[in-house]
Design an enzyme around this catalytic site. Structure first.
Site, PDB file in Angstrom:
ATOM      1  N   TYR A 208       1.008  -1.729   0.111  1.00 55.74           N
ATOM      2  CA  TYR A 208       0.117  -0.321   0.559  1.00 55.74           C
ATOM      3  C   TYR A 208       0.817   1.173   0.089  1.00 55.74           C
ATOM      4  CZ  TYR A 208      -3.885   3.131   1.319  1.00 55.74           C
ATOM      5  OH  TYR A 208      -4.776   3.921   1.465  1.00 55.74           O
ATOM      6  N   GLU A 215       2.424   6.460  -6.800  1.00 57.19           N
ATOM      7  CA  GLU A 215       1.680   6.867  -7.864  1.00 57.19           C
ATOM      8  C   GLU A 215       2.064   8.214  -8.097  1.00 57.19           C
ATOM      9  OE1 GLU A 215      -2.131   5.819  -6.162  1.00 57.19           O
ATOM     10  OE2 GLU A 215      -1.662   3.810  -7.016  1.00 57.19           O
TER      11      GLU A 215
END
EC number: 4.2.1.134
Length: 286
Positions: A208, A215
């Protein structure tokens, strides 16, 4: 933005865990209205086309009520998606072993990535027709956030395709999706191996943050190009008398990670304790 990706009935897209029996999991996540575009949060995401194991536990005979056609389709869908992301993983490993560099990796795997990530739009359909008991809104936001990252960032802004940050989120997404879809597949077949269950509720601890970092860094790398070209922006004056600046939209998107990432991540940790260690977690409503 970024399946790396959690979901809730009316809450954050990254926060829902598919808890295997005998521990039913709540359909609510962190807080209503936190439908963030964090694609990596899908590690604990919507049912990927399969009803949650916990929900099935709470409703005996659910699969029988769904019918053999729905169950067969969901099994096929999850097997196909598991296979697709496995193909992607193998292609990535083979490319790096042959080339010894990440440059050119995205171009080599982009068709497979785009196909299977876009194919995930079917998960919204699954919610719409009721064969997966997940919020249509949350699933829609979560799936579209991935598609946004693939099509409107990495695909559209070619100068960033060789950034190392792209490799970060690609690796995180790929491992997450293989784990997630295989989890749903085995749950549908009532034969969930311990390792798959363990992987689903442990891999996200690393994947995660890695996916979110990838990103954010990728969007950050895209900012100069977006600002220079004015891509996807609408300037005044125009006949519709509206304006939109894609550059500032990306800045707002990046800023949204600051409040959302911690609460979603810690929610997933609480779900992990509940499923793997049987702890009773009482969450306060916002």
């Amino acid at each position: 933005m970024g399946r790396l990706a959690a979901a809730a009935a009316d809450g954050a897209p990254a926060a829902r865990s598919a808890g295997p029996p005998p521990t039913p999991l709540p359909r609510s996540a962190a807080s209503p209205g936190c439908a963030a575009t964090m694609a990596s949060s899908e590690e604990d995401g919507p049912g990927g086309g399969a009803p949650e194991a916990g929900e099935e536990r709470g409703a005996p005979g659910r699969r029988r009520r769904l019918g053999w056609a729905a169950t067969a389709w969901l099994a096929f869908y999850n097997i196909a998606m598991t296979a697709g992301w496995l193909v992607l993983a193998i292609a990535m490993v083979r490319f790096y072993m042959e080339k010894g560099t990440h440059k050119g990796l995205y171009r080599s795997i982009q068709k497979t990535l785009k196909f299977f990530q876009t194919f995930a739009l079917l998960e919204i359909v699954h919610c719409l027709i009721g064969i997966v008991p997940t919020s249509v809104l949350v699933t829609g936001v979560q799936v579209s956030s991935r598609i946004f990252m693939v099509w409107l960032i990495t695909h559209s802004i070619k100068p960033i395709q060789n950034e190392e940050s792209v490799v970060l989120f690609l690796v995180a997404w790929t491992v997450t999706e293989i784990t997630r879809y295989s989890f749903y597949t085995f749950s549908l077949l009532d034969h969930l191996p311990h390792f798959i269950k363990w992987a689903r509720y442990n891999f996200f601890i690393i994947l995660y943050p890695v996916g979110v970092a990838g990103e954010l860094l990728t969007i950050y790398a895209a900012l100069p190009y977006v600002k220079k070209t004015g891509m996807f922006s609408i300037r005044l004056p125009n006949k519709y008398n509206v304006s939109f600046d894609y550059y500032y939209f990306l800045l707002i998107t990046m800023a949204s990670y600051i409040p959302l990432f911690p609460q979603l991540y810690f929610h997933m940790l609480r779900q992990r304790r509940k499923v793997l260690h049987g702890e009773v977690i009482v969450e306060k409503d916002d």
